[in-house]
Design a protein around this motif. Structure first.
Motif, PDB file in Angstrom:
ATOM      1  N   LEU A  10     -42.667  -6.124 -57.948  1.00  0.00           N
ATOM      2  CA  LEU A  10     -42.188  -7.452 -58.114  1.00  0.00           C
ATOM      3  C   LEU A  10     -41.723  -7.677 -56.767  1.00  0.00           C
ATOM      4  O   LEU A  10     -41.966  -8.844 -56.085  1.00  0.00           O
ATOM      5  CB  LEU A  10     -41.153  -7.612 -59.126  1.00  0.00           C
ATOM      6  N   MET A  11     -40.944  -6.849 -55.975  1.00  0.00           N
ATOM      7  CA  MET A  11     -40.465  -6.989 -54.915  1.00  0.00           C
ATOM      8  C   MET A  11     -41.756  -7.104 -53.571  1.00  0.00           C
ATOM      9  O   MET A  11     -41.665  -7.988 -52.898  1.00  0.00           O
ATOM     10  CB  MET A  11     -39.621  -6.035 -54.321  1.00  0.00           C
ATOM     11  N   GLY A  12     -42.775  -6.355 -53.872  1.00  0.00           N
ATOM     12  CA  GLY A  12     -44.063  -6.505 -53.088  1.00  0.00           C
ATOM     13  C   GLY A  12     -44.458  -7.781 -53.407  1.00  0.00           C
ATOM     14  O   GLY A  12     -45.001  -8.532 -52.346  1.00  0.00           O
ATOM     15  N   LEU A  13     -44.910  -8.474 -54.672  1.00  0.00           N
ATOM     16  CA  LEU A  13     -45.601  -9.725 -54.877  1.00  0.00           C
ATOM     17  C   LEU A  13     -44.755 -10.665 -54.527  1.00  0.00           C
ATOM     18  O   LEU A  13     -45.351 -11.603 -53.808  1.00  0.00           O
ATOM     19  CB  LEU A  13     -45.546  -9.547 -56.551  1.00  0.00           C
ATOM     20  N   ALA A  68     -32.599  -5.912 -49.879  1.00  0.00           N
ATOM     21  CA  ALA A  68     -31.486  -6.896 -49.834  1.00  0.00           C
ATOM     22  C   ALA A  68     -32.035  -8.336 -50.132  1.00  0.00           C
ATOM     23  O   ALA A  68     -30.919  -9.055 -50.526  1.00  0.00           O
ATOM     24  CB  ALA A  68     -31.141  -6.872 -48.382  1.00  0.00           C
ATOM     25  N   GLN A  69     -33.059  -8.871 -49.801  1.00  0.00           N
ATOM     26  CA  GLN A  69     -33.384 -10.235 -50.074  1.00  0.00           C
ATOM     27  C   GLN A  69     -33.537 -10.354 -51.550  1.00  0.00           C
ATOM     28  O   GLN A  69     -33.120 -11.291 -52.099  1.00  0.00           O
ATOM     29  CB  GLN A  69     -34.443 -10.416 -49.347  1.00  0.00           C
ATOM     30  N   PHE A  70     -34.058  -9.247 -52.433  1.00  0.00           N
ATOM     31  CA  PHE A  70     -34.288  -9.305 -53.665  1.00  0.00           C
ATOM     32  C   PHE A  70     -32.745  -9.539 -54.348  1.00  0.00           C
ATOM     33  O   PHE A  70     -32.454 -10.136 -55.395  1.00  0.00           O
ATOM     34  CB  PHE A  70     -35.108  -8.329 -54.168  1.00  0.00           C
ATOM     35  N   ALA A  71     -31.749  -8.616 -53.657  1.00  0.00           N
ATOM     36  CA  ALA A  71     -30.470  -8.386 -54.452  1.00  0.00           C
ATOM     37  C   ALA A  71     -29.989  -9.690 -54.350  1.00  0.00           C
ATOM     38  O   ALA A  71     -29.268 -10.259 -55.308  1.00  0.00           O
ATOM     39  CB  ALA A  71     -29.693  -7.447 -53.662  1.00  0.00           C
ATOM     40  N   LYS A  72     -30.178 -10.486 -53.265  1.00  0.00           N
ATOM     41  CA  LYS A  72     -29.424 -11.779 -52.933  1.00  0.00           C
ATOM     42  C   LYS A  72     -30.115 -12.840 -53.847  1.00  0.00           C
ATOM     43  O   LYS A  72     -29.338 -13.599 -54.516  1.00  0.00           O
ATOM     44  CB  LYS A  72     -29.717 -12.082 -51.511  1.00  0.00           C
ATOM     45  N   LYS A  73     -31.401 -12.744 -54.082  1.00  0.00           N
ATOM     46  CA  LYS A  73     -32.107 -13.426 -55.046  1.00  0.00           C
ATOM     47  C   LYS A  73     -31.549 -13.694 -56.601  1.00  0.00           C
ATOM     48  O   LYS A  73     -31.361 -14.674 -57.207  1.00  0.00           O
ATOM     49  CB  LYS A  73     -33.498 -13.554 -55.055  1.00  0.00           C
ATOM     50  N   ILE A  74     -31.156 -12.332 -56.930  1.00  0.00           N
ATOM     51  CA  ILE A  74     -30.665 -12.288 -58.333  1.00  0.00           C
ATOM     52  C   ILE A  74     -29.305 -12.032 -58.303  1.00  0.00           C
ATOM     53  O   ILE A  74     -28.786 -11.828 -59.567  1.00  0.00           O
ATOM     54  CB  ILE A  74     -31.370 -11.009 -58.828  1.00  0.00           C
ATOM     55  N   GLY A  75     -28.670 -12.127 -57.177  1.00  0.00           N
ATOM     56  CA  GLY A  75     -27.110 -12.307 -57.091  1.00  0.00           C
ATOM     57  C   GLY A  75     -26.386 -10.963 -57.378  1.00  0.00           C
ATOM     58  O   GLY A  75     -25.367 -10.929 -58.090  1.00  0.00           O
ATOM     59  N   LEU A  76     -26.930 -10.030 -56.947  1.00  0.00           N
ATOM     60  CA  LEU A  76     -26.486  -8.618 -56.659  1.00  0.00           C
ATOM     61  C   LEU A  76     -26.202  -8.080 -55.386  1.00  0.00           C
ATOM     62  O   LEU A  76     -26.706  -8.587 -54.563  1.00  0.00           O
ATOM     63  CB  LEU A  76     -27.233  -7.585 -57.418  1.00  0.00           C
ATOM     64  N   ASP A  77     -25.054  -7.419 -55.451  1.00  0.00           N
ATOM     65  CA  ASP A  77     -24.722  -6.597 -53.888  1.00  0.00           C
ATOM     66  C   ASP A  77     -25.990  -5.709 -53.668  1.00  0.00           C
ATOM     67  O   ASP A  77     -26.536  -5.026 -54.523  1.00  0.00           O
ATOM     68  CB  ASP A  77     -23.528  -5.628 -54.296  1.00  0.00           C
ATOM     69  N   ASP A 118     -40.605   3.631 -49.543  1.00  0.00           N
ATOM     70  CA  ASP A 118     -40.422   2.248 -50.397  1.00  0.00           C
ATOM     71  C   ASP A 118     -39.976   1.420 -49.237  1.00  0.00           C
ATOM     72  O   ASP A 118     -40.283   0.139 -49.464  1.00  0.00           O
ATOM     73  CB  ASP A 118     -39.351   2.421 -51.454  1.00  0.00           C
ATOM     74  N   ARG A 119     -39.165   1.540 -48.111  1.00  0.00           N
ATOM     75  CA  ARG A 119     -38.999   0.613 -47.216  1.00  0.00           C
ATOM     76  C   ARG A 119     -40.274  -0.133 -46.630  1.00  0.00           C
ATOM     77  O   ARG A 119     -40.224  -1.093 -45.766  1.00  0.00           O
ATOM     78  CB  ARG A 119     -38.250   1.226 -46.044  1.00  0.00           C
ATOM     79  N   ALA A 120     -41.358   0.497 -46.629  1.00  0.00           N
ATOM     80  CA  ALA A 120     -42.733  -0.072 -46.109  1.00  0.00           C
ATOM     81  C   ALA A 120     -43.425  -0.846 -47.182  1.00  0.00           C
ATOM     82  O   ALA A 120     -44.654  -1.280 -46.886  1.00  0.00           O
ATOM     83  CB  ALA A 120     -43.555   1.021 -45.395  1.00  0.00           C
ATOM     84  N   PHE A 121     -43.059  -0.931 -48.342  1.00  0.00           N
ATOM     85  CA  PHE A 121     -43.668  -1.615 -49.458  1.00  0.00           C
ATOM     86  C   PHE A 121     -43.370  -3.116 -49.286  1.00  0.00           C
ATOM     87  O   PHE A 121     -42.606  -3.472 -50.069  1.00  0.00           O
ATOM     88  CB  PHE A 121     -43.372  -1.258 -50.752  1.00  0.00           C
ATOM     89  N   THR A 122     -44.186  -3.829 -48.603  1.00  0.00           N
ATOM     90  CA  THR A 122     -44.073  -5.001 -48.413  1.00  0.00           C
ATOM     91  C   THR A 122     -45.373  -5.728 -48.322  1.00  0.00           C
ATOM     92  O   THR A 122     -46.420  -5.068 -48.002  1.00  0.00           O
ATOM     93  CB  THR A 122     -43.287  -5.490 -46.854  1.00  0.00           C
ATOM     94  N   GLN A 123     -45.378  -6.922 -48.683  1.00  0.00           N
ATOM     95  CA  GLN A 123     -46.569  -7.684 -48.667  1.00  0.00           C
ATOM     96  C   GLN A 123     -47.388  -7.803 -47.453  1.00  0.00           C
ATOM     97  O   GLN A 123     -48.617  -7.805 -47.280  1.00  0.00           O
ATOM     98  CB  GLN A 123     -46.408  -9.249 -49.126  1.00  0.00           C
ATOM     99  N   GLU A 124     -46.891  -7.795 -46.371  1.00  0.00           N
ATOM    100  CA  GLU A 124     -47.354  -7.638 -44.784  1.00  0.00           C
ATOM    101  C   GLU A 124     -48.177  -6.436 -44.621  1.00  0.00           C
ATOM    102  O   GLU A 124     -49.121  -6.216 -44.186  1.00  0.00           O
ATOM    103  CB  GLU A 124     -46.443  -7.772 -43.644  1.00  0.00           C
ATOM    104  N   ASN A 125     -47.820  -5.104 -45.436  1.00  0.00           N
ATOM    105  CA  ASN A 125     -48.429  -4.180 -45.192  1.00  0.00           C
ATOM    106  C   ASN A 125     -49.537  -3.810 -46.464  1.00  0.00           C
ATOM    107  O   ASN A 125     -50.276  -2.666 -46.533  1.00  0.00           O
ATOM    108  CB  ASN A 125     -47.579  -2.852 -45.448  1.00  0.00           C
ATOM    109  N   VAL A 126     -49.823  -4.514 -47.245  1.00  0.00           N
ATOM    110  CA  VAL A 126     -50.790  -4.549 -48.381  1.00  0.00           C
ATOM    111  C   VAL A 126     -52.146  -4.911 -47.404  1.00  0.00           C
ATOM    112  O   VAL A 126     -52.368  -5.966 -47.147  1.00  0.00           O
ATOM    113  CB  VAL A 126     -50.698  -5.363 -49.381  1.00  0.00           C
TER     114      VAL A 126
END
Length: 240
Positions: free
Chosen positions: A26-29, A35-44, A125-133
């Protein structure tokens, strides 16, 4: 407290592992870092890392939080049923410009990441970003929770040929090791793909190549950053 009630609070290990894999996907999609995902769902951000690495239990409350804040399908996230989003869902501006049919194809497929398995030292997992797909792989029996990268070198020949695609669980399983299995092992100074064998010294492991021309490696557990279990090997033979 009954065992049934405890199950409602915290998912069992097998189901929790599958959910973590789908959270990574889901983070990749959605093209979000941890950090951005955590902020989106309201977690540290520190807590989302603990969930992903198995240090905090996956609960229905966490699943509900993700569903509410991302619009992802609860059935898909919790049980792996259906697609992450319906075909009309707009995850990011980039996805909005993709034809619906291709978007559905992406969501049923495994992303192939432009990551050199045998280069670099950071956790994958730090490189699992959409830019690297760089593409998507669809084959029977492949789990949507896995990720795909390309192997290099001949140390695992004939099991893994140079240029083969490796489907692996994008979750660091160190130190929970399934002895004798093939792992992508990330150490302080390199990454390798090897069979992992038990060492007489409990502070060490043995990394063994399939190619007999390569000697086994003895590695200190303290030098290991991460280990990712290889789930499928797709050797490519292109006809000219």
């Amino acid at each position: 407290m009954s065992s049934e009630f405890r199950k409602q609070i915290s998912l069992d290990k097998e189901k929790a592992t599958a959910v973590v894999g789908r959270v990574r996907h889901l983070m990749g999609l959605t093209r979000l870092s941890q950090a951005q995902f955590a902020k989106k769902i309201g977690l540290d951000p520190a807590n989302i890392s603990k969930y992903i690495n198995g240090h905090l239990p996956i609960t229905d409350n966490l699943i509900n939080r993700i569903v509410v804040n991302t619009g992802v399908s609860r059935e898909w996230l919790r049980d792996g049923i259906g697609l992450p989003f319906d075909k009309n869902h707009v995850a990011t501006p980039a996805v909005a410009r993709v034809e619906p049919g291709f978007q559905m194809f992406q969501q049923r497929s495994l992303p192939i990441y432009d990551i050199a398995v045998l280069a670099g030292v950071e956790e994958l997992d730090r490189a699992f970003t959409q830019e690297n797909v760089i593409g998507y792989l669809t084959m029977p029996h492949l789990s949507p929770n896995w990720a795909v990268v390309q192997a290099q070198g001949n140390s695992m020949m004939p099991i893994i040929e140079s240029g083969a695609y490796l489907a692996f669980l994008p979750e660091n399983e160190f130190p929970m090791i399934a002895w004798g299995e093939i792992y992508i092992v990330v150490m302080e100074n390199r990454r390798v793909v090897k069979y992992v064998r038990r060492h007489d010294n409990p502070e060490k492991i043995i990394l063994k190549s399939a190619n007999e021309d390569y000697d086994p490696m003895e590695v200190n557990k303290s030098d290991i950053v991460a280990m990712y279990p290889v789930k499928a090997i797709i050797n490519m033979h292109l006809c000219h």
